[in-house]
Design an enzyme around this catalytic site. Structure first.
Site, short mmCIF file in Angstrom:
data_model
loop_
_atom_site.label_atom_id
_atom_site.label_comp_id
_atom_site.label_asym_id
_atom_site.label_seq_id
_atom_site.Cartn_x
_atom_site.Cartn_y
_atom_site.Cartn_z
N GLY A 1 32.31 9.61 12.44
CA GLY A 1 32.25 10.06 13.83
C GLY A 1 31.65 8.96 14.70
N CYS B 1 30.95 7.32 6.26
CA CYS B 1 30.40 6.68 7.46
C CYS B 1 29.35 7.57 8.14
CB CYS B 1 31.55 6.31 8.41
SG CYS B 1 31.07 5.06 9.60
N TYR B 2 29.60 8.10 9.32
CA TYR B 2 28.61 8.98 9.96
C TYR B 2 28.26 10.15 9.02
CZ TYR B 2 26.48 12.39 13.08
OH TYR B 2 25.61 13.30 13.64
N HIS C 1 35.45 3.32 5.28
CA HIS C 1 36.48 4.37 5.36
C HIS C 1 37.50 4.27 4.23
CE1 HIS C 1 35.33 6.06 9.25
NE2 HIS C 1 34.91 4.83 9.52
N GLU D 1 39.81 6.35 3.62
CA GLU D 1 41.07 6.99 4.01
C GLU D 1 42.05 6.05 4.69
OE1 GLU D 1 38.13 7.40 5.30
OE2 GLU D 1 38.14 7.87 7.43
N ASP E 1 60.60 22.62 13.72
CA ASP E 1 59.43 23.50 13.64
C ASP E 1 59.79 24.97 13.84
OD1 ASP E 1 58.25 21.05 13.52
OD2 ASP E 1 57.36 21.13 15.51
N LYS F 1 53.69 17.45 10.55
CA LYS F 1 55.14 17.41 10.78
C LYS F 1 55.94 17.12 9.49
CE LYS F 1 58.51 17.27 13.89
NZ LYS F 1 58.63 18.22 14.99
#
Ligand code: XMP
Length: 509
Positions: free
Chosen positions: A51, A78-79, A165, A167, A223, A365
């Site tokens: 964050g 991280c945060y 990070h 990710e 969708d 999506k």
């Protein structure tokens, strides 16, 4: 499942994507969720996201410290790591050197998150604060040149922290680290597939809706079609879909859609031909916002009038996706941005007193496309590029007339055929043509022409929030231009749009 607590990181959706790629269900929730809620979810593990805040800022986001005593493994990123360290009695301080970008990670032991990672690997850092003292029971597991405590673990309590990070793809072994956390530490199983999702979702819709009636606005996009299919499987004839033909669709689109939808989705569909209403209201209108407002308003009127004919409807179904939900609940994001909200032209008329059913609200999506495939939805529909609610109206710059609509339809048809033949359709987020309100001089068969110009727009994107213009091969662009000018009368010039978003937008209006 894995619970992700959102401390406002720009990467929070990416963490969720990574977890889902391993076929594990995960959910992103804001920090203020309470302990009973968390216990009820029964997560196998909790990930605290990064964050933008500093832990010492007055309003920095915090969650209940009780999560560290649940006996559930926690990974702070991280945060998230700094919050964990601070909450458990360690110390976080402003670093003398901000660390941003690549940093080489030296790993102490090849265990826990670092199993099969190697002794040295790159990591992606983005932090101003650093941990200067670990709480009792924690040990350092990796360092970088500037950050001594780049990774930590409390082995007994299964609490892990990464200052970088894992990710993002800039951390090349990040996926391995996350995989180690999910499977080795949390003991997750690969159980989240679109087949199981569909099964659970159908059961859930049955429970929520019972024998009541549901209305769904079908746009012809992936969708709403997938949502319709799922709900139809759950409640059959009690679902009625409404498809409004606004006269702003592409060539033969309404007909093709009718055929596909009837053939593949044996669903109750009401096709409403409202072409004249839309085109009449749009005559002489050139301002983009006015066009959008007119189309939005007429859509609502037509949809509502049709919906009223369906007696005893109690629910309205929508194909809302997860990114919209996350954005509107994020610790910092606040409600979805204005730019997006006006996009949902097919959305809920505010004064209709219907309860919402949103079966896709936990999906991204590409997962919706996978779900469509799992439900045997027609390939064409599964891979259909997004098409805006206001349709060709916002791709005809200036006045909308039948003649201009028909020129653009022909151009668009040629363009899509070439994009598909070239193997680019699925690779692009969108590819379309725009008809400009100016003419240019040309020469055709020794004769002077003074005709329309069209622009080709092709972009790559993950979520339409940002987009890059597609670097299509010159040969393909040349072929597209040739065919359009030769085959569509009224056009003598084709240009290619080379702007990215931001600062441009994907659509021209
Ligand atoms: P922009 O032009 O804002 O578009 O970069 C981002 C994405 O949204 C689509 N779009 C719309 N979709 N109704 C929709 O359903 C709309 O009014 C609308 N306007 C833009 C656009 O095609 C792109 O994918």
């Amino acid at each position: 499942m894995i619970l992700i607590i959102d401390f406002g990181s720009q990467y929070n959706q990416l963490i969720a994507r990574r977890v889902r790629e391993y076929h594990i269900f995960c959910q992103i929730d804001p920090p203020h969720v309470d302990m009973d809620y968390i216990r009820n979810l029964k997560p196998k593990g909790i990930i605290l996201s990064g964050g933008p805040s500093s832990i010492y800022e007055k309003n920095s986001p915090k969650c209940d410290k009780g999560i560290f005593d649940l006996g559930i493994p926690v990974l702070g990123i991280c945060y998230g790591m700094q919050f964990m360290v601070d909450a458990l009695g360690g110390k976080v301080s402003k670093s003398s050197k901000r660390e941003y970008g690549y940093a080489e990670l030296s790993i102490r032991t090849q265990e826990g998150l670092f199993e099969k990672v190697g002794a040295k690997t790159n990591s992606w850092m983005s932090h101003g604060d650093s941990i200067t003292k670990l709480p009792h029971g924690f040990k350092i597991t990796a360092s970088t040149e500037n950050t001594r405590i780049a990774a930590t673990v409390h082995p007994k309590k299964n609490l892990y922290g990464l200052q970088f990070h894992p990710e993002v793809h800039h951390t090349p072994k990040g996926k391995t680290m996350l995989r180690n956390f999910l499977f080795n530490v949390c003991g997750c199983k690969r159980s989240w597939t679109m087949k199981t999702f569909a099964k659970d979702s159908i059961t859930q819709i049955k429970e929520t809706v019972g024998d009541k009636k549901v209305i769904l606005g079908l746009s012809g996009g992936v969708d709403s079609s997938v949502a319709a299919l799922l709900i139809h499987k759950a409640i059959g004839k009690n679902l009625t879909c409404i498809f409004v033909d606004n006269g702003l669709l592409r060539k033969d689109e309404a007909e093709k859609l009718k055929k596909t939808l009837r053939q593949h989705l044996e669903i109750n569909i009401r096709f409403v031909n409202a072409k004249n209403k839309f085109l009449k209201a749009l005559s002489n209108v050139t301002d983009p916002e006015q066009k959008r407002k007119i189309i939005g308003k007429i859509f609502m009127d037509v949809f509502e009038a049709e919906a009223k004919k369906i007696k005893d409807a109690e629910f309205l179904a929508q194909g809302t996706l997860y990114p919209d939900i996350i954005e509107s609940q994020s610790a910092f994001g606040g409600p979805t941005s204005v730019i997006k909200s006006h996009h949902n032209v097919g959305g809920l008329p505010k004064n209709m007193k219907l309860k919402l059913v949103e079966p896709l609200k936990y999906l991204f999506k590409d997962e919706v496309r996978l779900l469509g495939k799992a439900l045997d939805l027609d390939e064409d529909l599964v891979w259909r590029q997004p098409f805006p609610g206001p349709g060709l109206a916002i791709r005809i710059i200036g006045e909308i007339t039948n003649r201009r609509l028909s020129i653009l339809r022909e151009v668009d048809d040629v363009l899509l055929e070439e994009i598909k033949n070239g193997g680019y359709y699925k690779k692009l987020w969108q590819s379309f043509a725009v008809l400009l309100p100016i003419k240019s001089v040309g020469v055709m068969g020794d004769k002077r022409t003074y005709e329309n110009i069209v622009a080709i727009r092709a972009v790559t994107s993950k979520d339409a929030m940002t987009a890059d213009w597609a670097k299509l091969p010159h040969r393909l662009l040349g072929k597209i231009s040739n065919r359009i000018i030769n085959e569509v009368s009224g056009v003598n010039r084709v240009v290619y749009d080379i702007s990215s978003k931001p600062p441009s937008t994907i659509e021209w209006e």
